[in-house]
Design a protein around this motif. Structure first.
Motif, PDB file in Angstrom:
ATOM      1  N   TYR A   1     -15.031  -7.106 -26.448  1.00  0.00           N
ATOM      2  CA  TYR A   1     -15.590  -5.553 -26.321  1.00  0.00           C
ATOM      3  C   TYR A   1     -14.334  -4.896 -26.325  1.00  0.00           C
TER       4      TYR A   1
ATOM      5  N   LEU B   1     -15.696  -1.552 -28.544  1.00  0.00           N
ATOM      6  CA  LEU B   1     -15.831  -0.473 -27.595  1.00  0.00           C
ATOM      7  C   LEU B   1     -14.859   0.512 -27.997  1.00  0.00           C
TER       8      LEU B   1
ATOM      9  N   ARG C   1     -10.785  -0.258 -22.003  1.00  0.00           N
ATOM     10  CA  ARG C   1     -10.878  -1.027 -20.776  1.00  0.00           C
ATOM     11  C   ARG C   1     -10.011  -0.217 -19.742  1.00  0.00           C
TER      12      ARG C   1
ATOM     13  N   TRP D   1     -14.945  -1.128 -18.686  1.00  0.00           N
ATOM     14  CA  TRP D   1     -14.714  -0.203 -19.947  1.00  0.00           C
ATOM     15  C   TRP D   1     -15.460   1.060 -19.539  1.00  0.00           C
TER      16      TRP D   1
ATOM     17  N   VAL E   1     -18.360  -6.633 -17.528  1.00  0.00           N
ATOM     18  CA  VAL E   1     -18.412  -7.939 -17.796  1.00  0.00           C
ATOM     19  C   VAL E   1     -17.611  -8.946 -16.843  1.00  0.00           C
TER      20      VAL E   1
ATOM     21  N   CYS F   1     -19.415 -11.590 -33.732  1.00  0.00           N
ATOM     22  CA  CYS F   1     -20.850 -11.456 -33.236  1.00  0.00           C
ATOM     23  C   CYS F   1     -21.898 -12.174 -33.931  1.00  0.00           C
TER      24      CYS F   1
ATOM     25  N   GLY G   1     -19.844 -11.711 -24.837  1.00  0.00           N
ATOM     26  CA  GLY G   1     -19.939 -11.547 -23.458  1.00  0.00           C
ATOM     27  C   GLY G   1     -20.726 -12.530 -22.771  1.00  0.00           C
TER      28      GLY G   1
END
Length: 115
Positions: free
Chosen positions: A21, A25, A32, A42, A51, A90, A114
């Motif tokens: 992330y 992100l 974060r 985040w 998360v 991913c 995640g």
């Protein structure tokens, strides 16, 4: 004003989720903002996406049919998010493309770390 104040997803591997992330992100200008022993959050200015390890101690599972849509300022940002997700391993399905129900939205389907 958005009707959503925040979103929470579970993970079985918090360190791996943090790395994933952080990478994806960042492409949307999200950082974060909070670290806890069992969770990270985040946001752009305040916590919006969390998360966490499940509070009940059981393993995290997928939300079958669940979707989280992160807002992106433009199509280039969607593609940058998708590329960062692929680099962060991913499990993607296809390329970023217009969503059939939301024509103003580009989507990239990804099952990230995640979990």
């Amino acid at each position: 004003m958005s009707i959503i104040s925040h979103v929470v997803v579970g993970t079985n591997d918090l360190e791996r989720a943090r790395v994933f992330y952080d990478a994806v992100l960042k492409t949307l200008g999200v950082k974060r903002v909070v670290n806890l022993e069992t969770a990270s959050l985040w946001g752009t200015e305040s916590p919006e996406f969390m998360v966490t390890r499940p509070g009940n101690g059981l393993p995290s599972t997928y939300a079958n049919g669940g979707t989280i849509g992160f807002a992106a300022p433009n199509r280039a940002a969607v593609h940058a998010f998708h590329e960062a997700a692929i680099k962060a391993r991913c499990q993607g399905r296809g390329t970023a493309r217009p969503a059939p129900v939301y024509p103003h939205v580009l989507r990239c389907i990804c099952t990230g770390s995640g979990r």
